[in-house]
Design a protein around this motif. Sequence first.
Motif, PDB file in Angstrom:
ATOM      1  N   LYS A  38       0.822  -1.213   0.000  1.00  0.00           N
ATOM      2  CA  LYS A  38       0.000   0.000   0.000  1.00  0.00           C
ATOM      3  C   LYS A  38       0.856   1.263   0.000  1.00  0.00           C
ATOM      4  CE  LYS A  38      -4.050  -1.960   2.256  1.00  0.00           C
ATOM      5  NZ  LYS A  38      -4.955  -1.878   3.414  1.00  0.00           N
ATOM      6  N   GLY A  39       2.181   1.091  -0.052  1.00  0.00           N
ATOM      7  CA  GLY A  39       3.082   2.235  -0.103  1.00  0.00           C
ATOM      8  C   GLY A  39       3.527   2.757   1.248  1.00  0.00           C
ATOM      9  N   SER A  40       3.190   2.065   2.301  1.00  0.00           N
ATOM     10  CA  SER A  40       3.604   2.479   3.643  1.00  0.00           C
ATOM     11  C   SER A  40       5.010   1.972   3.925  1.00  0.00           C
ATOM     12  CB  SER A  40       2.636   1.912   4.680  1.00  0.00           C
ATOM     13  OG  SER A  40       2.998   2.321   5.968  1.00  0.00           O
ATOM     14  N   SER A  41       5.692   2.634   4.850  1.00  0.00           N
ATOM     15  CA  SER A  41       7.043   2.194   5.212  1.00  0.00           C
ATOM     16  C   SER A  41       7.106   1.551   6.592  1.00  0.00           C
ATOM     17  CB  SER A  41       8.016   3.375   5.150  1.00  0.00           C
ATOM     18  OG  SER A  41       7.612   4.380   6.055  1.00  0.00           O
ATOM     19  N   SER A  42       5.926   1.299   7.186  1.00  0.00           N
ATOM     20  CA  SER A  42       5.901   0.636   8.486  1.00  0.00           C
ATOM     21  C   SER A  42       4.545  -0.025   8.711  1.00  0.00           C
ATOM     22  CB  SER A  42       6.183   1.627   9.621  1.00  0.00           C
ATOM     23  OG  SER A  42       5.143   2.575   9.710  1.00  0.00           O
ATOM     24  N   ALA A  43       4.530  -0.894   9.694  1.00  0.00           N
ATOM     25  CA  ALA A  43       3.304  -1.569  10.107  1.00  0.00           C
ATOM     26  C   ALA A  43       3.256  -1.585  11.624  1.00  0.00           C
ATOM     27  CB  ALA A  43       3.268  -2.991   9.560  1.00  0.00           C
ATOM     28  N   ASN A  44       2.076  -1.403  12.176  1.00  0.00           N
ATOM     29  CA  ASN A  44       1.880  -1.418  13.626  1.00  0.00           C
ATOM     30  C   ASN A  44       0.897  -2.514  14.005  1.00  0.00           C
ATOM     31  OD1 ASN A  44       3.360   1.036  14.485  1.00  0.00           O
ATOM     32  ND2 ASN A  44       1.910   2.015  13.107  1.00  0.00           N
ATOM     33  N   LEU A  45       1.257  -3.262  15.023  1.00  0.00           N
ATOM     34  CA  LEU A  45       0.360  -4.277  15.561  1.00  0.00           C
ATOM     35  C   LEU A  45       0.327  -4.111  17.070  1.00  0.00           C
ATOM     36  CD1 LEU A  45       2.190  -5.767  13.122  1.00  0.00           C
ATOM     37  CD2 LEU A  45       0.387  -7.415  13.513  1.00  0.00           C
ATOM     38  N   GLN A  46      -0.802  -4.454  17.668  1.00  0.00           N
ATOM     39  CA  GLN A  46      -0.941  -4.309  19.113  1.00  0.00           C
ATOM     40  C   GLN A  46      -1.525  -5.589  19.699  1.00  0.00           C
ATOM     41  OE1 GLN A  46      -3.705  -1.341  21.063  1.00  0.00           O
ATOM     42  NE2 GLN A  46      -1.732  -0.311  21.311  1.00  0.00           N
ATOM     43  N   TYR A  47      -0.942  -6.014  20.813  1.00  0.00           N
ATOM     44  CA  TYR A  47      -1.385  -7.232  21.497  1.00  0.00           C
ATOM     45  C   TYR A  47      -1.595  -6.942  22.976  1.00  0.00           C
ATOM     46  CZ  TYR A  47       0.166  -9.625  17.309  1.00  0.00           C
ATOM     47  OH  TYR A  47       0.311 -10.027  16.007  1.00  0.00           O
ATOM     48  N   PRO A  48      -2.644  -7.495  23.572  1.00  0.00           N
ATOM     49  CA  PRO A  48      -2.816  -7.369  25.019  1.00  0.00           C
ATOM     50  C   PRO A  48      -1.617  -8.024  25.731  1.00  0.00           C
ATOM     51  CG  PRO A  48      -4.814  -8.228  24.005  1.00  0.00           C
ATOM     52  CD  PRO A  48      -3.748  -8.252  22.958  1.00  0.00           C
ATOM     53  N   THR A  49      -1.122  -7.395  26.768  1.00  0.00           N
ATOM     54  CA  THR A  49       0.028  -7.953  27.486  1.00  0.00           C
ATOM     55  C   THR A  49      -0.297  -9.306  28.117  1.00  0.00           C
ATOM     56  OG1 THR A  49      -0.551  -6.602  29.415  1.00  0.00           O
ATOM     57  CG2 THR A  49       1.175  -5.750  27.956  1.00  0.00           C
ATOM     58  N   SER A  50      -1.567  -9.588  28.300  1.00  0.00           N
ATOM     59  CA  SER A  50      -1.952 -10.875  28.880  1.00  0.00           C
ATOM     60  C   SER A  50      -1.827 -12.016  27.881  1.00  0.00           C
ATOM     61  CB  SER A  50      -3.377 -10.809  29.414  1.00  0.00           C
ATOM     62  OG  SER A  50      -4.290 -10.550  28.364  1.00  0.00           O
ATOM     63  N   THR A  51      -1.633 -11.696  26.591  1.00  0.00           N
ATOM     64  CA  THR A  51      -1.584 -12.747  25.580  1.00  0.00           C
ATOM     65  C   THR A  51      -0.225 -12.910  24.917  1.00  0.00           C
ATOM     66  OG1 THR A  51      -2.278 -11.303  23.763  1.00  0.00           O
ATOM     67  CG2 THR A  51      -4.026 -12.388  25.034  1.00  0.00           C
TER      68      THR A  51
END
Length: 88
Positions: A38-51
């Motif tokens: 998509k032309g982006s230079s980064s990706a962000n993901l988020q996870y609950p600390t419990s998992t």
Amino acid sequence: MNNQFNAEEARKNKTSAINSFEKILGEILFTTEVASKKGSSSANLQYPTSTVTPSIILSLEEELISRGFTVESKSTPDGKAITITVSF
């Protein structure tokens, strides 16, 4: 679900919710590939600390760096989640 649900079953559910290294790595690589297309230079993901455990995060960082990515992992201000940013 049934009306026989109990604390033991709840503990089993919690244990099975913990993400594995392979599962998270796959999600990160998929999301990063989509972002790059998509032309982006980064990706962000988020996870609950419990998992996700700190050792899994460290292993993920090492693997992604070995693949040439820049990786930043940080906890959200409330400490309930961890955000992983992968740049390329």
